[in-house]
Design an enzyme around this catalytic site. Structure first.
Site, PDB file in Angstrom:
ATOM      1  NE  ARG A 159      -1.331   2.597   2.817  1.00  0.00           N
ATOM      2  CZ  ARG A 159      -0.803   3.716   3.285  1.00  0.00           C
ATOM      3  NH1 ARG A 159      -0.635   4.772   2.490  1.00  0.00           N
ATOM      4  NH2 ARG A 159      -0.435   3.808   4.552  1.00  0.00           N
ATOM      5  CG  ASP A 160       3.143   4.345   3.040  1.00  0.00           C
ATOM      6  OD1 ASP A 160       3.361   5.194   2.165  1.00  0.00           O
ATOM      7  OD2 ASP A 160       3.127   4.618   4.251  1.00  0.00           O
ATOM      8  CB  CYS A 193       2.035  10.607   1.391  1.00  0.00           C
ATOM      9  SG  CYS A 193       0.551  11.508   0.919  1.00  0.00           S
ATOM     10  CG  ASN A 196       6.532   3.362   4.841  1.00  0.00           C
ATOM     11  OD1 ASN A 196       6.302   3.744   3.712  1.00  0.00           O
ATOM     12  ND2 ASN A 196       5.625   3.354   5.792  1.00  0.00           N
ATOM     13  CG  HIS A 231       7.343   7.606   5.853  1.00  0.00           C
ATOM     14  ND1 HIS A 231       7.301   7.202   4.547  1.00  0.00           N
ATOM     15  CD2 HIS A 231       6.118   7.342   6.365  1.00  0.00           C
ATOM     16  CE1 HIS A 231       6.101   6.722   4.266  1.00  0.00           C
ATOM     17  NE2 HIS A 231       5.346   6.802   5.360  1.00  0.00           N
ATOM     18  CG  HIS A 240       2.958   4.687   9.264  1.00  0.00           C
ATOM     19  ND1 HIS A 240       2.379   3.727   8.452  1.00  0.00           N
ATOM     20  CD2 HIS A 240       3.468   5.610   8.405  1.00  0.00           C
ATOM     21  CE1 HIS A 240       2.541   4.065   7.178  1.00  0.00           C
ATOM     22  NE2 HIS A 240       3.197   5.207   7.122  1.00  0.00           N
TER      23      HIS A 240
HETATM   24  N1  COA Z   1     -12.820   5.040  -4.702  1.00  0.00           N
HETATM   25  C1  COA Z   1     -13.044   5.179  -6.015  1.00  0.00           C
HETATM   26  N2  COA Z   1     -13.467   6.300  -6.585  1.00  0.00           N
HETATM   27  C2  COA Z   1     -13.720   7.336  -5.770  1.00  0.00           C
HETATM   28  C3  COA Z   1     -13.520   7.269  -4.396  1.00  0.00           C
HETATM   29  C4  COA Z   1     -13.041   6.057  -3.849  1.00  0.00           C
HETATM   30  N3  COA Z   1     -12.802   5.906  -2.555  1.00  0.00           N
HETATM   31  N4  COA Z   1     -13.836   8.446  -3.860  1.00  0.00           N
HETATM   32  C5  COA Z   1     -14.217   9.248  -4.855  1.00  0.00           C
HETATM   33  N5  COA Z   1     -14.148   8.574  -6.031  1.00  0.00           N
HETATM   34  C6  COA Z   1     -14.445   9.066  -7.373  1.00  0.00           C
HETATM   35  C7  COA Z   1     -15.803   9.662  -7.491  1.00  0.00           C
HETATM   36  O1  COA Z   1     -16.740   8.660  -7.814  1.00  0.00           O
HETATM   37  C8  COA Z   1     -15.604  10.649  -8.616  1.00  0.00           C
HETATM   38  O2  COA Z   1     -15.570   9.957  -9.852  1.00  0.00           O
HETATM   39  P1  COA Z   1     -16.019  10.678 -11.235  1.00  0.00           P
HETATM   40  O3  COA Z   1     -15.046  11.805 -11.458  1.00  0.00           O
HETATM   41  O4  COA Z   1     -15.857   9.584 -12.240  1.00  0.00           O
HETATM   42  O5  COA Z   1     -17.405  11.138 -11.000  1.00  0.00           O
HETATM   43  C9  COA Z   1     -14.208  11.166  -8.379  1.00  0.00           C
HETATM   44  O6  COA Z   1     -13.537  10.123  -7.657  1.00  0.00           O
HETATM   45  C10 COA Z   1     -14.167  12.438  -7.586  1.00  0.00           C
HETATM   46  O7  COA Z   1     -14.921  12.273  -6.405  1.00  0.00           O
HETATM   47  P2  COA Z   1     -14.823  13.293  -5.185  1.00  0.00           P
HETATM   48  O8  COA Z   1     -15.710  12.816  -4.085  1.00  0.00           O
HETATM   49  O9  COA Z   1     -15.029  14.693  -5.717  1.00  0.00           O
HETATM   50  O10 COA Z   1     -13.353  13.067  -4.694  1.00  0.00           O
HETATM   51  P3  COA Z   1     -12.138  14.061  -4.745  1.00  0.00           P
HETATM   52  O11 COA Z   1     -11.650  14.244  -6.134  1.00  0.00           O
HETATM   53  O12 COA Z   1     -12.442  15.251  -3.932  1.00  0.00           O
HETATM   54  O13 COA Z   1     -11.041  13.157  -3.964  1.00  0.00           O
HETATM   55  C11 COA Z   1     -10.524  11.427  -2.378  1.00  0.00           C
HETATM   56  C12 COA Z   1     -11.220  12.752  -2.617  1.00  0.00           C
HETATM   57  C13 COA Z   1     -10.430  11.241  -0.878  1.00  0.00           C
HETATM   58  C14 COA Z   1     -11.342  10.313  -2.986  1.00  0.00           C
HETATM   59  C15 COA Z   1      -9.127  11.450  -3.044  1.00  0.00           C
HETATM   60  O14 COA Z   1      -8.465  12.628  -2.726  1.00  0.00           O
HETATM   61  C16 COA Z   1      -8.292  10.277  -2.618  1.00  0.00           C
HETATM   62  O15 COA Z   1      -8.579   9.139  -2.959  1.00  0.00           O
HETATM   63  N6  COA Z   1      -7.207  10.514  -1.886  1.00  0.00           N
HETATM   64  C17 COA Z   1      -6.334   9.471  -1.377  1.00  0.00           C
HETATM   65  C18 COA Z   1      -4.946   9.994  -1.244  1.00  0.00           C
HETATM   66  C19 COA Z   1      -4.027   8.916  -0.708  1.00  0.00           C
HETATM   67  O16 COA Z   1      -4.305   7.737  -0.695  1.00  0.00           O
HETATM   68  N7  COA Z   1      -2.839   9.356  -0.290  1.00  0.00           N
HETATM   69  C20 COA Z   1      -1.820   8.493   0.197  1.00  0.00           C
HETATM   70  C21 COA Z   1      -2.131   7.783   1.426  1.00  0.00           C
HETATM   71  S1  COA Z   1      -2.094   8.770   2.872  1.00  0.00           S
HETATM   72 ZN    ZN Z   2       3.281   6.303   5.320  1.00  0.00          ZN
END
Ligand code: COA
Ligand code: ZN
Length: 325
Positions: A28-29, A253, A262, A222, A220
């Site tokens: 994952r990370d 990240c 990490n 890094h 956790h």
């Molecule tokens: N899984 C799949 N698709 C997702 C989703 C999820 N958990 N959450 C939102 N989406 C999709 C929506 O369906 C939408 O799709 P579309 O454009 O086809 O309609 C699109 O993503 C945007 O949705 P929205 O609710 O506006 O999300 P956002 O663009 O504001 O993003 C997160 C918010 C949280 C989903 C996004 O920033 C994210 O996944 N971040 C994770 C970052 C990460 O993992 N960092 C490292 C680890 S700490």
């Molecule tokens: Zn981390």
């Protein structure tokens, strides 16, 4: 508050081998931060191999937006195809309600919820305010409660934010309190960009444990500034017995400037076993999986042990040594 533990409470001063629970996060990370897509079948193979190494928990993937984290867009497929070891808990990162729905359809053991302690990093990483994150995660906790799926809250940037700077202990305790009030009894304090240092870790961990004695804590780290191993020992001094670590020391990240790998699993296990702790990890099996990583991801990994070998690896002496009289 006195954050110092008495010697008899300190696992490092215990005569018995103290158990440390190792939780692997490379798939994952680690994989989330690789620019080259790692084939689904390779991810599955790595997870199956890791399942046989003695980990307490493996963070398999994340159910994030595929636009935000394209490297893990195959999360469902990976979760469905891995063979599971009944002794291992399989967890996944969940940032919002949509992620929880996807994760729950895959038979996870734990949902690892995530939000940041820094408002700026939360907005950068999750594209919402911390309050919006909390509201989403509150719904996730409600959806999961009553099922056999556990919830863990990972608090990113608990030891500092690369954009805002220091994060106070009070702030971290305040959010732990809010999650505890929802009934979340597992929490991970994440040092997202390697800003933590040992005395800070000792103080934060001891305070968290004394304020929330019923909570199970993970640390956790890094290794961005080479302090991860020192931080692990400091956390153990404060009574922590659970650590995330990443095979090869890969990770980071993508939405935290300057993030890097990490704490490296094999380096940490090697150190902890030498220090007399029982990690339950089969280091030679683990090293075989680690050795595959550079080929799989297409570049070298930070692991020191992969380069140097364990400290019992001996080298032949040069010929002239025996000629010196
Ligand atoms: N899984 C799949 N698709 C997702 C989703 C999820 N958990 N959450 C939102 N989406 C999709 C929506 O369906 C939408 O799709 P579309 O454009 O086809 O309609 C699109 O993503 C945007 O949705 P929205 O609710 O506006 O999300 P956002 O663009 O504001 O993003 C997160 C918010 C949280 C989903 C996004 O920033 C994210 O996944 N971040 C994770 C970052 C990460 O993992 N960092 C490292 C680890 S700490
Ligand atoms: Zn981390």
């Amino acid at each position: 508050m006195n954050t110092e533990l008495k010697p008899e409470q300190n696992p490092r001063s215990s005569p018995e081998r103290c158990r440390i629970y190792m939780q692997e996060v490379a798939t994952r990370d680690g994989f989330q931060n690789e620019s080259q897509f790692i084939e689904t079948e390779d991810k599955i193979r790595v997870i199956i191999s890791l399942s046989d190494c003695g980990f307490a928990k493996i963070e398999v993937t994340s159910f994030t937006s595929p636009k935000a984290i394209p490297a893990l867009r195959d999360a469902e497929m990976v979760m469905h195809e891995i063979t599971r070891n009944p002794g291992v808990e399989y967890t996944v990162l969940v940032p919002n309600v949509r992620g929880a729905e996807r994760a729950l359809s895959c038979g996870i053991d734990e949902a690892n919820l995530v939000m940041s302690m820094s408002e700026t990093h939360n907005r950068a990483n999750l594209r919402m305010t911390r309050e919006q994150s909390f509201a989403q995660l509150e719904q996730v906790v409600a959806a999961v409660s009553g099922s056999r799926v556990a919830t863990n809250i990972s608090l990113s940037t608990s030891f500092g934010c690369p954009m805002e700077g220091d994060v106070s202990e009070d702030e971290v305790m305040r959010w732990l309190e809010r999650f505890a009030a929802l009934g979340v009894m597992r929490a991970t304090l994440c040092d997202t960009t390697g800003m933590a240092y040992p005395s800070q870790v000792r103080s934060m961990a001891a305070r968290a444990k004394s304020l929330f004695p019923e909570m199970t804590f993970t640390l956790h780290f890094h290794n961005t500034r080479s302090m991860a191993q020192a931080n692990v020992l400091a956390a153990i001094d404060a009574g922590i017995d659970r650590f995330d670590a990443s095979l090869g020391g890969i990770g980071g990240c993508p939405y935290a400037p300057g993030a890097s790998g990490n704490a490296c699993t094999e380096d940490m296990v090697h150190m902890l076993e030498l220090e007399g702790f029982d990690t339950n990890i089969n280091l030679s099996k683990l090293m075989r999986v680690a050795a595959e990583l550079p080929g799989l991801i297409g570049h070298d990994v930070p692991s020191q042990l992969l380069k140097a070998g364990a400290r019992d690896r001996l080298h032949p002496a040069p010929d002239y040594v025996k000629d010196i009289k």
